[in-house]
Design an enzyme around this catalytic site. Structure first.
Site, PDB file in Angstrom:
ATOM      1  N   HIS A 107       0.829  -1.206   0.000  1.00 43.85           N
ATOM      2  CA  HIS A 107       0.000   0.000   0.000  1.00 43.85           C
ATOM      3  C   HIS A 107       0.865   1.259   0.000  1.00 43.85           C
ATOM      4  O   HIS A 107       0.765   2.071  -0.907  1.00 43.85           O
ATOM      5  CB  HIS A 107      -1.012   0.038   1.148  1.00 43.85           C
ATOM      6  CG  HIS A 107      -1.935  -1.130   1.190  1.00 43.85           C
ATOM      7  ND1 HIS A 107      -2.735  -1.466   0.125  1.00 43.85           N
ATOM      8  CD2 HIS A 107      -2.162  -2.063   2.157  1.00 43.85           C
ATOM      9  CE1 HIS A 107      -3.429  -2.555   0.422  1.00 43.85           C
ATOM     10  NE2 HIS A 107      -3.088  -2.948   1.641  1.00 43.85           N
ATOM     11  N   ASP A 159      -5.120  -8.143  -3.352  1.00 45.84           N
ATOM     12  CA  ASP A 159      -5.397  -7.922  -1.927  1.00 45.84           C
ATOM     13  C   ASP A 159      -6.696  -8.574  -1.467  1.00 45.84           C
ATOM     14  O   ASP A 159      -6.762  -9.774  -1.248  1.00 45.84           O
ATOM     15  CB  ASP A 159      -5.386  -6.424  -1.646  1.00 45.84           C
ATOM     16  CG  ASP A 159      -5.377  -6.089  -0.154  1.00 45.84           C
ATOM     17  OD1 ASP A 159      -5.429  -7.011   0.669  1.00 45.84           O
ATOM     18  OD2 ASP A 159      -5.336  -4.893   0.179  1.00 45.84           O
TER      19      ASP A 159
END
Length: 445
Positions: free
Chosen positions: A268, A319
């Site tokens: 991220h 993810d």
């Protein structure tokens, strides 16, 4: 004696150009020859019509999150309210049900051209935190699931000790925790690599591993020269809590405890300071962007351009699996930056395709995968040029077509580690992937 298989590729992306009429010879799990300029298929060669690109690497996955797709879209909320729903699914998983779910999820990945996955695995124990008879039963279920689905896996076994700075795990997180990083290392050391599986490490986050124990995980990975991944600055609330507890950002805390390195990937890397970016880039730490999840959870848009300019290699992951489509992840990284900057062309299509292939494989410890060249792992992914999305695209614009026109639904054929996994849009081992997903997810609700 190992047999050699020949493939004739109508068009092949041989970075940085597209070549027509390419013969690829595969022996075992390796590409043993690549020949250009072969106008017609040689006798006995398997014909792959369309555009063939290297296998894609999904560098960040939580397989069980796939069970949340659509169900978490009711009502409003934040990352933190979404997390409570996610914990509810985690509470119901067993080694058998996790195997069934992950097998179907990894098959869905294969259908979308993904030949390797980085599984960020923290669901270790039974509810309440009691270890299974085999303390790695859940991780073994994932390794077996990847084999069943025909793809490679890097099991990023994740240290998860606390629920926050100085806080014990809550009732949901007891399944995740080994108690200490030393106990995590002892359990993780029992995992064994296989031809299709490598073992890496992960720090869930700076809130989940106390500062004094971060080096234990980093040293474990360093001694094994294994990949080390960490969720980093996904939420501003985590940054604020770290600042209150330690007087610094999460990035600085990781740097001070020896976590950042060329074998490390921050997942991220969304809410960073200029100093954070310099620390990440200067150490060669990678960045795995997960744009479809980051927008689904309202996380924000990370500074991918600045990170890459600072020296951080970029990779991509799906993810939470709101979408499983690495072409969409690559496209979204560029389009997100266009929205933020109101300018176009921050990456070439070739650079985005590299992030989805060779650079993603490198982040997972498969440095010999992600290219179509002699000696590389034999991964080939063919995209049709005749779908409603890709029709009319000039074959020479291969990277542009793959990234900005195609979707995972346009993948027709997948060879992973020399093995035919998808043929004519059908999974060779798991014929009814949709049915397998439906059955596995229904069992959890």
């Amino acid at each position: 004696m190992t047999q050699t298989t020949r493939y004739w590729l109508e068009h092949a992306w041989l970075d940085p150009t597209v070549e027509p009429g390419v013969v690829v010879e595969v022996t075992g799990d390796r590409i043993t020859a690549v020949r250009k300029g072969v106008e017609t298929p040689p006798p006995g060669a398997t014909v792959l019509r369309g555009l063939t690109v290297p296998g894609l690497a999904n560098a960040h996955s939580h397989a069980f999150h796939r069970a949340l797709r659509s169900t978490v879209q009711v009502g409003s909320g934040t990352f933190w309210t979404w997390r409570e729903v996610m914990y509810g699914v985690a509470d119901r998983l067993t080694p058998d049900s996790y195997h069934a779910l992950a097998r179907a999820v990894y098959a869905e990945m294969a259908l979308a051209g993904i030949t390797a996955v980085g599984e960020f695995h923290y669901l270790h124990h039974a509810p309440g935190g009691t270890p299974y008879t085999d303390p790695n039963a859940m991780g073994e279920a994932l390794i077996e699931a990847a084999s069943d689905a025909g793809i490679r896996i890097t099991l990023l076994d994740t240290a998860y000790v606390s629920s926050g700075f100085g806080k014990a795990p809550d009732r949901h997180q007891q399944r995740f925790s080994d108690g200490t990083a030393d106990a995590w290392a002892e359990r993780a050391s029992l995992l064994k690599e296989r031809p299709h599986a490598r073992i890496g490490a992960a720090i869930h986050s700076v809130r989940a591993v106390p500062a004094a124990q971060l080096s234990t995980v980093a040293d474990w990975a360093s001694q094994r020269r294994a990949p080390l991944h960490v969720h980093l600055s996904e939420q501003t609330a985590e940054n604020d809590a770290c600042q209150a507890a330690h007087g610094c950002t999460p990035t600085q805390l990781l740097a001070d405890n020896g976590v950042l390195s060329a074998r490390t990937t921050g997942v991220h890397n969304t809410h960073l300071t200029d100093t954070d970016i310099a620390l990440i880039g200067g150490s060669g730490t990678g960045t795995c962007m997960c744009p479809t999840t980051e927008r689904d959870l309202a996380d924000g848009i990370g500074p991918a351009v600045q990170l890459q300019q600072a020296g951080s290699p970029l990779s991509l992951g799906s993810d939470s699996h709101a979408v499983i489509d690495l072409f969409e992840e690559a496209r979204a990284m560029e389009l997100n930056e266009r929205l933020r900057s109101r300018t176009r062309g921050h990456w070439t299509a070739a650079a985005l395709l590299r992030a989805a292939s060779v650079d993603g494989h490198a982040a997972l410890g498969w440095s010999d995968a992600g290219t179509i060249e002699q000696g590389a792992v034999a991964d080939l992914v063919t995209i049709t040029l005749n779908s409603p999305r890709t029709a009319g695209a000039a074959p020479r614009l291969g990277a542009e077509t793959a990234v900005f026109a195609a979707s995972g639904a346009d993948v027709t054929d997948v060879i992973a580690s020399g093995r035919v996994v998808v043929r004519d849009g059908e999974h060779a081992q798991i014929g009814d992937v949709a049915g397998a997903l439906s059955q596995a997810i229904a069992a959890l609700h």
